[in-house]
Design a protein around this motif. Structure first.
Motif: not given
Length: 334
Positions: A70-81, A86-103
């Motif tokens: 019933g509580t909330t959690t402050y959640s943080l995510g970056g890039i890479g894995c 092959r079925h990753c639901q967060n592939w846009e960030i998990s498979q991204a390279k450092i220069d491909e997304l604004p950080l």
């Protein structure tokens, strides 16, 4: 740049010791994760403090059902894995390279302050694999624990014992994916191995972290009844029958357009079988409105926590006990 931990030189290269891949990284190279790099003969954490996403989430979204419900959690995510699922639901960030997304930059002290302002009871490193953020999570978590915030990894469990030991004073919960119970699945679908995940999960349990497991059930790939039985028995033997196990519904994503979504009958069979084998708290996920997300007393069957969407309502608990029969329910409430 922040120098990384857990590495050693091998001739003209660096051996990373953070995860079981044990990458040998040459000058100007990165490990499989893409975010730990050899620069001038030293290993650096290239994404320290660099965040793609920061949000306030319900703890049930992780999913964690027996940890601060019933509580909330402050959640943080970056890039890479460390995996290439092959079925990753967060592939846009998990498979991204450092220069491909604004950080954007959120330093540890600032992250803890934002968590406090948000009213969260915990900090979670999630969305992509937190293991590769080791130095960042370690620094933020140490500050957060001093300020009475719990800390959580939502992880694939591909981490060395040395890294887990270092995290243990600050890491409260280890919400781990057990993606299948056969090594071939890990090799072909994820680019890893099963045994290191099992070893890490046992070690996290020994270190006193709260453990909940998640298995995305994929038709024809990891839903064999005998394999599922073996997984459940392993959890009961090594983690205990009170360990919450989440079995979630697959839907096609990323590079896996086939098979179709998991039949509900498959998940319901797993739920019933888990109870038959002695698991006290099985759950089903990715099924909107499902009563299989509710927590029930394993002794008398009373409904204790009702979940709809990401909400959790206490409907039968008296503290950490069943209000009907007095059975103690393994919940971390504060």
């Amino acid at each position: 740049m922040i120098e990384a931990r857990m590495w050693k030189k091998e001739d003209d290269a660096i051996r990373c010791g953070l995860c079981p891949h044990g990458c040998l990284i040459r000058e100007r190279g990165q490990g499989i994760c893409g975010v730990r790099g050899n620069r001038d003969g030293r290993l650096y954490a290239l994404t320290y403090g660099k965040v793609v996403s920061a949000a306030l989430d319900p703890i049930e979204k992780k999913p964690l059902f027996h940890f601060l419900p019933g509580t909330t959690t402050y959640s943080l995510g970056g890039i890479g894995c460390t995996f290439r699922c092959r079925h990753c639901q967060n592939w846009e960030i998990s498979q991204a390279k450092i220069d491909e997304l604004p950080l954007r930059e959120i330093q540890p002290e600032e992250g803890v302050a934002q968590a406090e302002r948000s009213g969260a009871a915990s900090i979670t490193w999630t969305y992509n694999e937190p293991t590769i953020w080791h130095e960042y999570a370690l620094d933020m978590g140490r500050i957060g624990r001093k300020r009475n915030l719990k800390t959580i990894y939502v992880t694939n469990g591909y981490i060395t014992e040395e890294a887990l030991n270092e995290l243990s004073p600050m890491l409260s919960a280890f919400r781990v994916d057990i993606k299948a119970f056969n090594d071939e699945f890990y090799k072909q679908i994820c680019g890893g191995r099963l045994q290191p995940v099992l070893d890490a999960t046992i070690r996290a349990h020994e270190l006193g972290m709260h453990i909940e497991t998640v298995t995305l059930v994929i038709p024809g790939l990891n839903d064999d009844p005998a394999e599922i039985d073996t997984m459940i028995r392993w959890v009961i033997e090594h983690l205990g029958p009170e360990t919450p196990m989440h079995f979630t519904r697959y839907h096609p994503d990323y590079q896996m357009n086939d098979p179709p979504a998991t039949p509900l009958a498959t998940l319901e069979r797993i739920y019933s079988r888990a109870q038959e084998l002695g698991l006290k708290y099985p759950y089903l996920g990715n099924i909107p409105g499902s009563p299989y997300e509710d927590t029930r007393c394993p002794s008398c069957g009373a409904e204790l926590i009702r979940r709809r969407g990401f909400s959790a309502d206490n409907v039968g608990l008296d503290g950490d006990r069943c209000g009907r029969c007095g059975e103690r329910i393994p919940l971390i409430l504060s």
